[in-house]
Design a protein around this motif. Sequence first.
Motif, PDB file in Angstrom:
ATOM      1  N   SER A 153     -15.265  32.112  39.233  1.00  7.14           N
ATOM      2  CA  SER A 153     -14.959  31.654  40.371  1.00  7.14           C
ATOM      3  C   SER A 153     -15.223  29.842  40.402  1.00  7.14           C
ATOM      4  CB  SER A 153     -15.489  31.911  41.726  1.00  7.14           C
ATOM      5  OG  SER A 153     -15.302  33.511  41.723  1.00  7.14           O
ATOM      6  N   MET A 154     -14.644  29.136  39.446  1.00  4.26           N
ATOM      7  CA  MET A 154     -15.291  28.023  39.271  1.00  4.26           C
ATOM      8  C   MET A 154     -14.449  26.838  39.953  1.00  4.26           C
ATOM      9  SD  MET A 154     -13.333  27.102  35.475  1.00  4.26           S
ATOM     10  CE  MET A 154     -13.691  28.792  34.691  1.00  4.26           C
ATOM     11  N   GLY A 155     -13.530  27.018  40.739  1.00  4.49           N
ATOM     12  CA  GLY A 155     -12.895  26.118  41.399  1.00  4.49           C
ATOM     13  C   GLY A 155     -11.691  25.485  40.657  1.00  4.49           C
ATOM     14  N   LEU A 156     -10.973  25.092  41.623  1.00  8.66           N
ATOM     15  CA  LEU A 156      -9.636  24.365  40.793  1.00  8.66           C
ATOM     16  C   LEU A 156      -9.708  23.291  40.154  1.00  8.66           C
ATOM     17  CD1 LEU A 156      -6.501  24.722  40.656  1.00  8.66           C
ATOM     18  CD2 LEU A 156      -6.542  22.984  42.938  1.00  8.66           C
ATOM     19  N   GLY A 157     -10.516  22.590  40.150  1.00  9.37           N
ATOM     20  CA  GLY A 157     -10.859  21.379  39.467  1.00  9.37           C
ATOM     21  C   GLY A 157     -11.443  21.696  38.121  1.00  9.37           C
ATOM     22  N   PHE A 158     -12.372  22.535  37.930  1.00  4.36           N
ATOM     23  CA  PHE A 158     -12.759  23.204  36.693  1.00  4.36           C
ATOM     24  C   PHE A 158     -11.928  23.904  35.992  1.00  4.36           C
ATOM     25  CE2 PHE A 158     -17.867  23.065  37.516  1.00  4.36           C
ATOM     26  CZ  PHE A 158     -17.707  21.591  37.425  1.00  4.36           C
ATOM     27  N   GLN A 159     -11.182  24.519  36.871  1.00  5.72           N
ATOM     28  CA  GLN A 159      -9.883  25.481  36.097  1.00  5.72           C
ATOM     29  C   GLN A 159      -8.847  24.430  35.284  1.00  5.72           C
ATOM     30  OE1 GLN A 159      -9.006  27.973  39.815  1.00  5.72           O
ATOM     31  NE2 GLN A 159      -8.373  29.068  38.264  1.00  5.72           N
ATOM     32  N   ILE A 160      -8.451  23.531  36.130  1.00  9.01           N
ATOM     33  CA  ILE A 160      -7.399  22.446  35.545  1.00  9.01           C
ATOM     34  C   ILE A 160      -8.118  21.842  34.326  1.00  9.01           C
ATOM     35  CG2 ILE A 160      -6.170  20.661  35.974  1.00  9.01           C
ATOM     36  CD1 ILE A 160      -5.978  21.390  38.788  1.00  9.01           C
ATOM     37  N   THR A 161      -9.316  21.393  34.304  1.00  6.32           N
ATOM     38  CA  THR A 161     -10.018  20.927  33.254  1.00  6.32           C
ATOM     39  C   THR A 161     -10.135  21.659  32.009  1.00  6.32           C
ATOM     40  OG1 THR A 161     -11.373  19.393  34.756  1.00  6.32           O
ATOM     41  CG2 THR A 161     -12.126  19.615  32.440  1.00  6.32           C
ATOM     42  N   CYS A 162     -10.363  22.854  32.311  1.00  6.15           N
ATOM     43  CA  CYS A 162     -10.609  23.806  31.049  1.00  6.15           C
ATOM     44  C   CYS A 162      -9.262  24.050  30.623  1.00  6.15           C
ATOM     45  CB  CYS A 162     -11.238  25.279  31.622  1.00  6.15           C
ATOM     46  SG  CYS A 162     -13.012  25.209  31.914  1.00  6.15           S
ATOM     47  N   PHE A 163      -8.194  24.225  31.447  1.00  6.46           N
ATOM     48  CA  PHE A 163      -6.781  24.671  30.794  1.00  6.46           C
ATOM     49  C   PHE A 163      -6.369  23.142  30.078  1.00  6.46           C
ATOM     50  CE2 PHE A 163      -2.184  24.364  31.159  1.00  6.46           C
ATOM     51  CZ  PHE A 163      -2.048  25.671  30.589  1.00  6.46           C
ATOM     52  N   VAL A 164      -6.563  22.089  30.541  1.00  4.63           N
ATOM     53  CA  VAL A 164      -6.168  20.865  30.184  1.00  4.63           C
ATOM     54  C   VAL A 164      -6.773  20.634  28.440  1.00  4.63           C
ATOM     55  CG1 VAL A 164      -6.103  18.121  30.423  1.00  4.63           C
ATOM     56  CG2 VAL A 164      -5.112  19.698  32.163  1.00  4.63           C
ATOM     57  N   CYS A 165      -8.084  20.942  28.573  1.00  3.23           N
ATOM     58  CA  CYS A 165      -8.973  20.695  27.383  1.00  3.23           C
ATOM     59  C   CYS A 165      -8.590  21.759  26.251  1.00  3.23           C
ATOM     60  CB  CYS A 165     -10.642  20.789  27.797  1.00  3.23           C
ATOM     61  SG  CYS A 165     -11.143  19.371  28.609  1.00  3.23           S
ATOM     62  N   GLY A 166      -8.410  22.869  26.649  1.00  5.82           N
ATOM     63  CA  GLY A 166      -8.023  24.072  25.637  1.00  5.82           C
ATOM     64  C   GLY A 166      -6.579  23.579  25.237  1.00  5.82           C
ATOM     65  N   GLY A 176     -10.903  28.020  26.724  1.00  5.58           N
ATOM     66  CA  GLY A 176     -10.656  27.014  27.773  1.00  5.58           C
ATOM     67  C   GLY A 176      -9.454  27.447  28.579  1.00  5.58           C
ATOM     68  N   ILE A 177      -8.416  27.980  27.876  1.00  7.90           N
ATOM     69  CA  ILE A 177      -7.106  28.388  28.678  1.00  7.90           C
ATOM     70  C   ILE A 177      -7.333  29.780  29.229  1.00  7.90           C
ATOM     71  CG2 ILE A 177      -4.561  29.079  28.234  1.00  7.90           C
ATOM     72  CD1 ILE A 177      -4.527  27.056  25.966  1.00  7.90           C
ATOM     73  N   ILE A 178      -7.921  30.734  28.613  1.00  4.81           N
ATOM     74  CA  ILE A 178      -8.434  31.730  29.213  1.00  4.81           C
ATOM     75  C   ILE A 178      -9.075  31.982  30.148  1.00  4.81           C
ATOM     76  CG2 ILE A 178      -9.355  34.082  28.870  1.00  4.81           C
ATOM     77  CD1 ILE A 178      -8.189  33.907  25.758  1.00  4.81           C
ATOM     78  N   SER A 179     -10.164  30.963  30.150  1.00  6.55           N
ATOM     79  CA  SER A 179     -11.305  30.771  31.181  1.00  6.55           C
ATOM     80  C   SER A 179     -10.495  30.174  32.453  1.00  6.55           C
ATOM     81  CB  SER A 179     -12.475  30.183  30.992  1.00  6.55           C
ATOM     82  OG  SER A 179     -12.333  29.077  30.820  1.00  6.55           O
ATOM     83  N   SER A 180      -9.548  29.428  32.390  1.00  2.00           N
ATOM     84  CA  SER A 180      -8.823  28.786  33.502  1.00  2.00           C
ATOM     85  C   SER A 180      -7.989  29.952  34.272  1.00  2.00           C
ATOM     86  CB  SER A 180      -8.222  27.460  33.065  1.00  2.00           C
ATOM     87  OG  SER A 180      -7.088  27.924  32.134  1.00  2.00           O
ATOM     88  N   VAL A 181      -7.307  30.803  33.284  1.00  2.00           N
ATOM     89  CA  VAL A 181      -6.253  31.665  33.883  1.00  2.00           C
ATOM     90  C   VAL A 181      -6.966  32.918  34.856  1.00  2.00           C
ATOM     91  CG1 VAL A 181      -4.495  33.262  33.315  1.00  2.00           C
ATOM     92  CG2 VAL A 181      -4.688  31.077  32.115  1.00  2.00           C
ATOM     93  N   ILE A 182      -8.098  33.139  34.295  1.00  6.43           N
ATOM     94  CA  ILE A 182      -8.766  34.164  34.852  1.00  6.43           C
ATOM     95  C   ILE A 182      -9.802  33.898  36.000  1.00  6.43           C
ATOM     96  CG2 ILE A 182      -8.442  35.950  32.896  1.00  6.43           C
ATOM     97  CD1 ILE A 182     -11.085  35.579  32.249  1.00  6.43           C
ATOM     98  N   ASN A 183      -9.871  32.565  36.007  1.00  7.00           N
ATOM     99  CA  ASN A 183     -10.870  32.174  37.205  1.00  7.00           C
ATOM    100  C   ASN A 183     -12.268  32.358  37.030  1.00  7.00           C
ATOM    101  OD1 ASN A 183     -11.451  30.322  39.608  1.00  7.00           O
ATOM    102  ND2 ASN A 183     -10.800  31.995  40.705  1.00  7.00           N
ATOM    103  N   LEU A 184     -12.477  32.389  35.599  1.00  3.81           N
ATOM    104  CA  LEU A 184     -13.977  32.599  35.194  1.00  3.81           C
ATOM    105  C   LEU A 184     -15.015  32.164  36.101  1.00  3.81           C
ATOM    106  CD1 LEU A 184     -15.318  34.581  32.900  1.00  3.81           C
ATOM    107  CD2 LEU A 184     -15.650  32.343  31.863  1.00  3.81           C
TER     108      LEU A 184
END
Length: 185
Positions: A147-160, A137-145
């Motif tokens: 190109s998921m968009g900011l909302g998905f990035q933040i969600t992945c980071f928060v959940c991770g 979750g954290i890694i995918s949000s950081v590298i913008n896996l």
Amino acid sequence: MAEKNNLNQDDLAKMINVSRQTISSWETGRNSPDIETLVKLADIYQISLEQILFDKKQPMKIYSNGLKSILAIVSSILLVERITQLSTVNARLWMDFMLLIPIALLLIVFLVNKNIINPNIGAPVIIISMSLFGAIGIISSVINLFSMGLGFQITCFVCGSIVIVYLLYIRKNQIKILIMKLKKR
């Protein structure tokens, strides 16, 4: 008590800073632990003090409501984000994958607590899966896996982050148990 959760007397003794003989004396009824030790045991075995003191016939549940709550919260966050955000197909598939992990872990917790899955198998699977989920979750949000968009990035980071913090600060005794078991193999 120790063997029911796949801990031998030496492992448990090291975790709570007593001798193996002390553990043996508790198991045979020659002696009883003090209240501070009972609190440590309740934390290690993830059961309430009431279960230790009053209801010895009730089977021990290896997972508390805290773990189920964390997994339910993470699942809810991911589900709401998945439903409400517009993004690429790849990003939605990634969110679907991320959502399946905590749901699968909730199922495993349920099956372990119902004694359908052996806790000796379920506990390491859950701890390792949660660790991987948090890291992914954290890694995918950081590298913008994808190109998921900011909302998905933040969600992945928060959940991770939620899962990693839970593992590091709340479940540290179970992680110690797992590490001790893996060192013996």
